[in-house]
Design a protein around this motif. Structure first.
Motif, short mmCIF file in Angstrom:
data_model
loop_
_atom_site.label_atom_id
_atom_site.label_comp_id
_atom_site.label_asym_id
_atom_site.label_seq_id
_atom_site.Cartn_x
_atom_site.Cartn_y
_atom_site.Cartn_z
N VAL A 20 0.87 -1.18 0.00
CA VAL A 20 0.00 0.00 0.00
C VAL A 20 0.90 1.23 0.00
CG1 VAL A 20 -1.70 1.35 1.30
CG2 VAL A 20 -1.88 -1.14 1.21
N ALA A 21 0.68 2.13 -0.94
CA ALA A 21 1.40 3.40 -0.96
C ALA A 21 0.57 4.44 -0.22
CB ALA A 21 1.66 3.86 -2.39
N VAL A 22 1.16 5.09 0.76
CA VAL A 22 0.47 6.12 1.53
C VAL A 22 1.09 7.47 1.20
CG1 VAL A 22 -0.08 7.01 3.83
CG2 VAL A 22 -0.15 4.55 3.39
N VAL A 23 0.25 8.44 0.84
CA VAL A 23 0.70 9.78 0.49
C VAL A 23 0.24 10.76 1.56
CG1 VAL A 23 0.70 11.60 -1.26
CG2 VAL A 23 0.47 9.19 -1.96
N PRO A 24 1.13 11.26 2.42
CA PRO A 24 0.72 12.30 3.38
C PRO A 24 0.41 13.60 2.63
CG PRO A 24 2.79 11.24 4.05
CD PRO A 24 2.54 10.86 2.62
N VAL A 25 -0.69 14.24 3.01
CA VAL A 25 -1.10 15.50 2.38
C VAL A 25 -1.26 16.54 3.48
CG1 VAL A 25 -2.76 16.61 0.84
CG2 VAL A 25 -2.35 14.13 0.65
N GLY A 26 -0.58 17.66 3.34
CA GLY A 26 -0.61 18.65 4.40
C GLY A 26 -0.87 20.05 3.90
N ALA A 27 -0.20 21.01 4.53
CA ALA A 27 -0.37 22.42 4.20
C ALA A 27 0.83 23.18 4.70
CB ALA A 27 -1.65 22.97 4.83
N CYS A 28 1.00 24.38 4.18
CA CYS A 28 2.03 25.30 4.68
C CYS A 28 1.32 26.62 4.92
CB CYS A 28 3.16 25.45 3.66
SG CYS A 28 4.54 26.46 4.26
N GLU A 29 0.91 26.84 6.16
CA GLU A 29 0.04 27.98 6.46
C GLU A 29 0.27 28.45 7.90
OE1 GLU A 29 -3.82 26.21 6.01
OE2 GLU A 29 -3.74 25.28 7.99
N GLN A 30 -0.18 29.66 8.16
CA GLN A 30 -0.03 30.20 9.50
C GLN A 30 -0.75 29.32 10.50
OE1 GLN A 30 -2.18 31.78 11.90
NE2 GLN A 30 -4.01 31.13 10.78
N HIS A 31 -0.10 29.13 11.64
CA HIS A 31 -0.70 28.39 12.75
C HIS A 31 -0.56 29.21 14.02
CE1 HIS A 31 -1.29 24.75 10.39
NE2 HIS A 31 -1.86 24.19 11.46
N GLY A 32 -1.18 30.40 14.01
CA GLY A 32 -1.07 31.28 15.15
C GLY A 32 0.35 31.80 15.30
N PRO A 33 0.64 32.50 16.39
CA PRO A 33 1.99 33.03 16.61
C PRO A 33 2.95 32.01 17.20
CG PRO A 33 0.57 33.69 18.41
CD PRO A 33 -0.32 32.95 17.44
N LEU A 35 2.93 28.12 16.50
CA LEU A 35 3.21 26.84 15.86
C LEU A 35 3.84 27.03 14.49
CD1 LEU A 35 0.03 24.70 16.67
CD2 LEU A 35 2.18 24.86 17.93
N PRO A 36 4.64 26.06 14.03
CA PRO A 36 5.27 26.16 12.71
C PRO A 36 4.25 26.05 11.58
CG PRO A 36 5.70 24.01 13.68
CD PRO A 36 5.06 24.85 14.75
N LEU A 37 4.59 26.63 10.44
CA LEU A 37 3.69 26.63 9.29
C LEU A 37 3.38 25.21 8.81
CD1 LEU A 37 5.18 29.52 7.10
CD2 LEU A 37 3.61 29.66 9.05
N GLY A 38 4.31 24.30 9.01
CA GLY A 38 4.14 22.94 8.53
C GLY A 38 3.53 21.97 9.52
N THR A 39 2.79 22.47 10.49
CA THR A 39 2.21 21.60 11.52
C THR A 39 1.38 20.48 10.92
OG1 THR A 39 2.22 23.33 13.22
CG2 THR A 39 0.65 21.53 13.51
N ASP A 40 0.49 20.80 10.00
CA ASP A 40 -0.40 19.78 9.42
C ASP A 40 0.38 18.70 8.71
OD1 ASP A 40 -2.50 21.29 10.39
OD2 ASP A 40 -2.99 22.18 8.46
N LEU A 41 1.40 19.11 7.95
CA LEU A 41 2.21 18.14 7.23
C LEU A 41 3.04 17.30 8.19
CD1 LEU A 41 3.17 17.03 4.52
CD2 LEU A 41 4.97 18.76 4.54
N MET A 42 3.60 17.94 9.20
CA MET A 42 4.41 17.24 10.20
C MET A 42 3.60 16.12 10.85
SD MET A 42 6.23 18.94 13.54
CE MET A 42 4.67 19.57 14.21
N GLU A 168 -4.02 20.84 18.33
CA GLU A 168 -2.82 20.87 17.49
C GLU A 168 -1.59 21.30 18.27
OE1 GLU A 168 -3.96 21.26 12.88
OE2 GLU A 168 -3.79 23.18 13.93
N THR A 169 -1.75 22.17 19.24
CA THR A 169 -0.61 22.55 20.07
C THR A 169 -0.09 21.35 20.85
OG1 THR A 169 -1.39 24.84 20.26
CG2 THR A 169 0.19 24.09 21.91
N SER A 170 -0.99 20.52 21.34
CA SER A 170 -0.58 19.30 22.03
C SER A 170 0.21 18.38 21.10
CB SER A 170 -1.80 18.56 22.58
OG SER A 170 -2.45 19.30 23.58
N LEU A 171 -0.26 18.22 19.87
CA LEU A 171 0.44 17.36 18.92
C LEU A 171 1.84 17.89 18.64
CD1 LEU A 171 -2.36 16.60 16.27
CD2 LEU A 171 -1.77 15.32 18.34
#
Length: 250
Positions: A20-33, A35-42, A168-171
């Motif tokens: 099975v090939a798994v493709v992670p799909v995220g975002a590069c966007e502001q996450h408040g003051p 969290l890093p922009l890549g939180t969703d992808l991380m 998300e801050t906990s993650l």
């Protein structure tokens, strides 16, 4: 578990038909003051690799390179956000599926980590599956793990999944505490529990909802690394079960 980018051509040809090939799909966007922009992808990448490792010995999972820029126009007014258009993202996801199919994979799963992509990954999977005539699945990790996250208390401190709030801050604190910068405290933040899943019974778009304010949905200071580790374990357990079911091994 393997990363596709680390395999040789011969290894891919040998393993792809049964994997099975798994493709992670995220975002590069502001996450408040804080969290890093890549939180969703991380988070999506961690869940993909951890779920694949958990399935080692029973299901061969190959984690493909991630799609790092998602659909995020609602965050652009706040700043520090990259976004793909709907057609661009759908095309990229379908072409990734086509490439994996051409390499011999017969089962591809799009694992989403960003709310703005939630409907689009499903549409992309449907289109790719019909066009390529292979099994293509898609899911957002928090939806796949909704019941497990509720049991782990993920709605007790803030919105699930919310945006850059307690969840998300906990993650992020669990995964990369070095990238978290002084989570702000916003006392008295109100949030509603969502008993019907991520979108509830219907979706209402509010174009100006993210255009002002501080860029997070609920109190980030309520997040803890301990909570994050518990949430991640719940998510990995659920996603591993979902991949096993998707592969037809249940």
């Amino acid at each position: 578990m393997s990363l596709l980018s680390e395999l040789t051509r011969a290894a891919v040809a040998q393993r792809a038909p049964d994997a099975v090939a798994v493709v992670p799909v995220g975002a590069c966007e502001q996450h408040g003051p804080h969290l890093p922009l890549g939180t969703d992808l991380m988070v999506a990448e961690h869940v993909a690799t951890a779920a694949a490792a958990r399935l080692a010995g029973e299901l061969d999972v190959v984690v493909a390179p991630s799609v790092a820029v998602g659909y995020s126009p609602h965050h652009v007014p706040i700043g520090a956000t990259l976004t793909a258009g709907v057609v661009t993202l759908l095309t990229q996801l379908q072409e990734v599926c086509a490439g994996l199919t051409a390499a011999g994979f017969r089962r591809v799963f799009l694992l989403n980590g960003h709310g703005g992509n939630a409907e689009l990954v499903v549409v992309a999977a449907r289109e790719a599956g019909q066009t390529l005539r292979v099994r293509v699945g898609a899911g957002s990790y928090w939806v796949m793990a909704w019941d497990e996250l509720i049991a782990a208390g993920a709605q007790d401190r803030g919105r699930l999944p919310g945006h850059a709030g307690a969840f998300e801050t906990s993650l992020a604190l669990a995964l990369r505490p070095d990238l978290v910068v002084d989570p702000p405290h916003r006392p008295g933040t109100r949030f509603e529990r969502n008993p019907a899943g991520y979108f509830g019974r219907y979706h209402v778009e509010q174009p100006d909802a993210m255009a002002s304010g501080d860029g997070f949905s609920d109190d980030p200071s309520a997040g803890t690394a301990e909570d994050g580790r518990r949430y991640l374990d719940a998510v990995v357990t659920a996603v591993a079960a979902g991949l096993r079911e998707f592969a037809g091994q249940v």
